[in-house]
Design an enzyme around this catalytic site. Sequence first.
Site, PDB file in Angstrom:
ATOM      1  N   ALA A 121       0.867  -1.185   0.000  1.00 45.06           N
ATOM      2  CA  ALA A 121       0.000   0.000   0.000  1.00 45.06           C
ATOM      3  C   ALA A 121       0.898   1.227   0.000  1.00 45.06           C
ATOM      4  O   ALA A 121       2.111   1.120   0.191  1.00 45.06           O
ATOM      5  CB  ALA A 121      -0.897   0.015   1.229  1.00 45.06           C
ATOM      6  N   LYS A 122       0.335   2.360  -0.231  1.00 44.65           N
ATOM      7  CA  LYS A 122       1.070   3.620  -0.080  1.00 44.65           C
ATOM      8  C   LYS A 122       0.052   4.727   0.044  1.00 44.65           C
ATOM      9  O   LYS A 122      -1.085   4.606  -0.445  1.00 44.65           O
ATOM     10  CB  LYS A 122       1.952   3.870  -1.312  1.00 44.65           C
ATOM     11  CG  LYS A 122       3.146   4.716  -1.007  1.00 44.65           C
ATOM     12  CD  LYS A 122       4.236   3.880  -0.368  1.00 44.65           C
ATOM     13  CE  LYS A 122       5.470   4.675  -0.026  1.00 44.65           C
ATOM     14  NZ  LYS A 122       6.554   3.797   0.437  1.00 44.65           N
ATOM     15  N   GLY A 123       0.455   5.815   0.698  1.00 42.13           N
ATOM     16  CA  GLY A 123      -0.437   6.966   0.806  1.00 42.13           C
ATOM     17  C   GLY A 123       0.331   8.225   0.486  1.00 42.13           C
ATOM     18  O   GLY A 123       1.564   8.216   0.444  1.00 42.13           O
TER      19      GLY A 123
END
Length: 421
Positions: free
Chosen positions: A107-109
Amino acid sequence: MQDIYSDPTFQMACDQFELVAEYLEVPHDLHDQLMYPKRSIVVSVPVRMDDGSTRLFQGYRVQHTLSMGPTKGGTRFGPTVTIGEVAALAMWMSWKCALAGLPYGGAKGGVYVDPRSLSGNELERLSRRYMQEMIPFIGPHIDIMGPDMGTNEQVMAWFMDTYSAYAGHSVPEIVTGKPVSLGGIHGRREATGRGIVYLVERAANLLKLKLSDGTAVIQGFGNVGGVTAHGLAYKNGMKIIGISDISGAYYNDNGIDIRAAANHAVTNGDLKGFAGAEPIPLENLLTLPCDVLVPAAVSGVITRENAGKIRCRLLAEGANGPTTVEAAKILFERWNELFVIPDILCNAGGVIVSYFEWIQSLQSFFWNETEVADRLFRALEQSFSAMIRRAKEEKIPHRLAALAIGVERVMKARKARGLFP
Ligand code: NAD
């Protein structure tokens, strides 16, 4: 599929995936499922500024693979963040976690903002509101956040506090990279740089390259670049002849005093005006002759244009995606003179120790720094050996070998779970 992720970094991650998919003969029906993010969240983040006005920031979270367990990835605050860049970083996290054998999808934000333009109070309000907007989509067994470029321990503390206020009790396991006083793990801040230094030592050993008195050049002087520079200089006795950050690039043929440079950067916010080295044009940094080159800032800096001019013996990719697909081909043609430790292995120390921190927070059972470092090196050793073995056996570049191991593991899990309904 309509491409909402249109962005050069996402294109780069897809081109890289295409090469691996072709090599592994990934079946057609799985190809797009593996490449495209499973879930992407876009939020508007209104923040009250110090002057009383309200500014709206765009925030993202991309959960790339849900087949392996909860998703895991950092949050980037930066002036060039797009959903496509975040999606690329999330995809790389999937392959990285799988290569390291961690029970996570990637994931990444990110938030499109220059954090340097905000006051401390504005940064806090932005961090808290971003987390607040994400609460419906994350959780300690759904998606766990961590730091990345432009965020740090303090931002993680605000994330954790905001989530905990919503839950009504402390939930330290919602983030990693938090301060030790809030249940963070010893050695998380140093983990990525420490891992890079371990892998550089390991590769130097294979190459019979003597590190002491050797030279190194490091792009980026934040968490990853700073800790790596420190380890190469003071643990291995290397001369760090070039460093850089957002303010420019700096050179000293006699070796830069890394502690003095770090003090200057802390006091002044960046390296500008550092008296211990001469400013040089940014584009000259990566082509300086040296033994070890560590890009530890942004993606896409080693390109078709400069790949042929890179003059190091060992390239340790600290940043995510520093090398474009065309540049990787050029570097592979030079495999005899240039040993590459690809990003998904080289900077995996951060997520490996984050995994330890998550376990520590779930169990409320604390580890000391020696235990953390020992386990980190063991985990890196396994991945490094697996990559070297596969590259040798199949006569393929290190990058393809590392990616093949990662993608194959995700593909196996995807296949085993089947398609619902
Ligand atoms: P950071 O914010 O602590 O530091 C980033 C550094 O890069 C700063 O010195 C900044 O001035 C410099 N920089 C920014 N833009 C630049 C540019 N255009 N040219 C040259 N320098 C520039 O970030 P970090 O945590 O050290 O992350 C660096 C890289 O490592 C990123 O690619 C990140 O995704 C990757 N990474 C970080 C971790 C981690 O644990 N922090 C883990 C894995 C990978």
